[in-house]
Structures are given as C-alpha cells and as structure tokens.
Motif scaffolding. Sequence first.
Motif, short mmCIF file in Angstrom:
data_model
loop_
_atom_site.label_atom_id
_atom_site.label_comp_id
_atom_site.label_asym_id
_atom_site.label_seq_id
_atom_site.Cartn_x
_atom_site.Cartn_y
_atom_site.Cartn_z
N SER A 7 -0.40 -23.66 -6.66
CA SER A 7 -1.36 -24.55 -6.00
C SER A 7 -2.57 -23.73 -5.55
CB SER A 7 -0.70 -25.23 -4.81
OG SER A 7 -1.58 -26.18 -4.22
N VAL A 8 -3.75 -24.16 -5.95
CA VAL A 8 -4.99 -23.40 -5.75
C VAL A 8 -6.02 -24.27 -5.04
CG1 VAL A 8 -6.90 -22.21 -6.93
CG2 VAL A 8 -4.56 -22.00 -7.81
N ALA B 139 -11.52 -19.47 -6.29
CA ALA B 139 -10.17 -20.03 -6.35
C ALA B 139 -9.29 -19.18 -5.45
CB ALA B 139 -9.64 -20.02 -7.78
N MET B 140 -8.64 -19.81 -4.49
CA MET B 140 -7.82 -19.05 -3.55
C MET B 140 -6.49 -19.76 -3.31
SD MET B 140 -9.81 -19.84 0.07
CE MET B 140 -11.42 -19.46 -0.67
N ASP B 141 -5.57 -19.02 -2.71
CA ASP B 141 -4.27 -19.59 -2.33
C ASP B 141 -4.51 -20.84 -1.51
OD1 ASP B 141 -1.73 -20.15 -1.45
OD2 ASP B 141 -1.41 -18.24 -0.44
N ASN B 142 -3.86 -21.93 -1.89
CA ASN B 142 -4.12 -23.22 -1.26
C ASN B 142 -3.41 -23.38 0.07
OD1 ASN B 142 -5.35 -25.83 -1.34
ND2 ASN B 142 -3.38 -26.72 -1.88
N HIS B 143 -2.48 -22.49 0.41
CA HIS B 143 -1.65 -22.68 1.59
C HIS B 143 -2.21 -21.89 2.77
CE1 HIS B 143 1.22 -24.78 -0.85
NE2 HIS B 143 1.38 -23.74 -1.64
N CYS B 144 -2.60 -22.59 3.82
CA CYS B 144 -3.05 -21.95 5.05
C CYS B 144 -1.89 -21.12 5.62
CB CYS B 144 -3.48 -23.01 6.05
SG CYS B 144 -3.96 -22.37 7.67
N PRO B 145 -2.14 -19.89 6.07
CA PRO B 145 -1.06 -19.05 6.57
C PRO B 145 -0.45 -19.54 7.88
CG PRO B 145 -3.18 -18.00 6.94
CD PRO B 145 -3.44 -19.20 6.08
N HIS B 146 -1.09 -20.50 8.53
CA HIS B 146 -0.55 -20.99 9.80
C HIS B 146 0.74 -21.79 9.57
CE1 HIS B 146 -0.91 -23.96 13.38
NE2 HIS B 146 -0.20 -22.91 13.74
N GLN B 147 0.62 -22.95 8.91
CA GLN B 147 1.80 -23.76 8.60
C GLN B 147 1.69 -24.34 7.19
OE1 GLN B 147 2.47 -26.63 11.75
NE2 GLN B 147 3.40 -25.09 13.07
N ARG B 148 1.03 -23.57 6.31
CA ARG B 148 0.92 -23.91 4.89
C ARG B 148 0.18 -25.23 4.65
NH1 ARG B 148 3.58 -20.88 1.44
NH2 ARG B 148 3.88 -22.54 -0.09
N GLY B 149 -0.77 -25.52 5.51
CA GLY B 149 -1.61 -26.70 5.29
C GLY B 149 -2.41 -26.55 4.00
N PRO C 272 -18.44 -31.47 -6.58
CA PRO C 272 -19.83 -31.28 -6.17
C PRO C 272 -20.01 -30.04 -5.30
CG PRO C 272 -19.07 -33.53 -5.73
CD PRO C 272 -17.86 -32.71 -6.06
N GLU C 273 -21.23 -29.61 -5.17
CA GLU C 273 -21.59 -28.50 -4.29
C GLU C 273 -21.16 -28.82 -2.85
OE1 GLU C 273 -23.44 -25.18 -2.49
OE2 GLU C 273 -23.36 -25.53 -4.66
N GLY C 274 -20.60 -27.77 -2.19
CA GLY C 274 -20.20 -27.92 -0.80
C GLY C 274 -18.88 -28.62 -0.58
N ARG C 275 -18.04 -28.67 -1.64
CA ARG C 275 -16.75 -29.36 -1.52
C ARG C 275 -15.62 -28.45 -1.98
NH1 ARG C 275 -17.58 -34.96 -1.91
NH2 ARG C 275 -15.31 -35.19 -1.67
N VAL C 276 -14.40 -28.83 -1.61
CA VAL C 276 -13.19 -28.14 -2.05
C VAL C 276 -12.22 -29.17 -2.61
CG1 VAL C 276 -13.41 -26.22 -0.43
CG2 VAL C 276 -12.13 -28.27 0.25
N LYS C 277 -11.27 -28.72 -3.42
CA LYS C 277 -10.22 -29.61 -3.90
C LYS C 277 -8.99 -28.78 -4.28
CE LYS C 277 -10.29 -31.50 -7.96
NZ LYS C 277 -10.66 -32.24 -9.19
N THR C 278 -7.85 -29.43 -4.32
CA THR C 278 -6.62 -28.79 -4.75
C THR C 278 -6.45 -28.96 -6.25
OG1 THR C 278 -5.50 -29.14 -2.63
CG2 THR C 278 -4.09 -28.83 -4.57
N VAL C 279 -6.17 -27.86 -6.95
CA VAL C 279 -5.86 -27.89 -8.37
C VAL C 279 -4.56 -27.11 -8.58
CG1 VAL C 279 -8.26 -28.13 -9.11
CG2 VAL C 279 -7.27 -25.85 -8.86
#
Length: 266
Positions: free
Chosen positions: A31-32, A43-53, A18-25
């Motif tokens: 992992s995106v 579509a962006m890199d799914n891993h946060c640069p801090h600790q890969r959240g 839905p609009e306004g949501r995110v998900k992992t695919v």
Amino acid sequence: MDTHDLDWIRVGHINDLPEGRVKTVTARTTSVCLSHFDGRWAAMDNHCPHQRGPLGEGSIEKGSDGKCWIRCPWHGWDFDPLTGAPPGGHEDSGQKLYPLKIEDGEIFVGLKAEPAHERTVTDVMTETMVNWGVKRVFGMVGHSNLGLADAIRRQVNRGKLGYVGIRHEGAAAFAASAYGKLTGKPAACLTIAGPGATNLLTGLWDAKVDRAPVLALTGQVQTQVFGPGAFQDIDLKSAFDAVSRFSQPVLATSNHAELMSLALKT
C-alpha cells in the motif's frame, strides 16, 4: 538504490491525481501513498507510524509554519509530501520512499523483485482458467482461499485476468451472473469456505434461472476435519447441487487442470 534490479509496477496515470492531492495506490501487495505536489511526484509508505492510518486518504494542508504537509486523516500527524519527513525531522526519519518514474503519462513504482516462485496447484488452476478464456474474477479473499487468491493475483499482474474485490459474496455471484448474461462467457466468483460459499446461492440461482454461465470458486476446510462439524465445515457439494451442473472438491491428489477444464466445459 540500484533501480535496474527493481520491478516497476504501474499504479495509475498522471491525470488520476491533480496537483496538491494524495491518494492510496497498490503496487503488488504494498500500500503506497502517492502524492502530487509542487509539480513533483512521490511514493511513500502509506501507513502512518502512529496507528497505521492511511496517508493516501488524507490531504495536503498548510501548517502553522506556512509549509504544506500530508496530514494523516486519523490523528493529524504531518509529513512532507515529497520526502516523507515529519516536521523538524530529517528525511531519513520519516516515511519510507519508493522509487517512482513516469513514462508516457503512466506512473510506476519500483519494488524489489519477488523471489522465484514455485508453481502450485492453484497456479495450474488459474492458468487453465485463463486458457479457457476466463477474463474476470469477482471475489473476497479470506483464510481458506489464500492460495487460489495469490495465484489469481499473479495472473492479474501478468494482465491475464481482471479482479474486482466485493464486500459481500452475494454481490460476486450476481456480478458473475450479469457478466455471463451480457457476454455469454463465464466469469468467476471467489469466496471462502462455509458461510462465505453459501452466500453465493442467491446469485447462482439468478444465473441458473437465466441460464448464464458462472464459475464458482470457494475455499474449504482441511480434509482431516471433513464431516465432524468443524468450524465452517459445510457439505458444499450438496449445498450447491440444485444450482450447479458440475461440482467437485479439489484435493491434493486431484488432476487439477482436468477438474478446471471439466468445470468450464460443462
């Protein structure tokens, strides 16, 4: 980026998010984080640069500046939902973006084409499975079955097999047993060597008692450490003797297509 040289991987349908949501695919093995915001998609890199959240397990929240951000569920780092840029940063300083397109409601992510693949023993085995009509694999991937798991992945990407990841090997055996009972045809269960393999036994007894066809595929230790009691070295042929009609280790010198054919024929 020249999008003509990309492989376009289907990752879902527009109705899935839905609009306004995110998900992992997952696109191939990448992992995106897929986002749907302000009528647009990214579509962006799914891993946060801090600790890969995993950003795709986060949410889109309004910040103190009134702007909306993807918020990492682990430690609250923020990123623009369409550009991946952090607060106060340039677009090229944030998350890597992948090309995205939508066709007939289906969402595709563009990845660089994989290098040419050299056909392997496990490719021969999975191709033989497909030729015999196997449609589904229930499994867990680990160090001793990586080659076979990768060959299964290629068949999944071609639409020839369906793969269901499980959290305990016993569940894979019971799922394959249930599949055999309902369809009369074998599904495969995939595990690593040693204890991963022996976890199949309860489900395989269930299949044996109800005469359901199941194809069990396990990893094994390297041949040079057969017997001395190396890590996860178990005599699998003896362990599975009571529940199997055909059981054979696959070696480098085996006739791999014949072994898979005999297993499925039996």
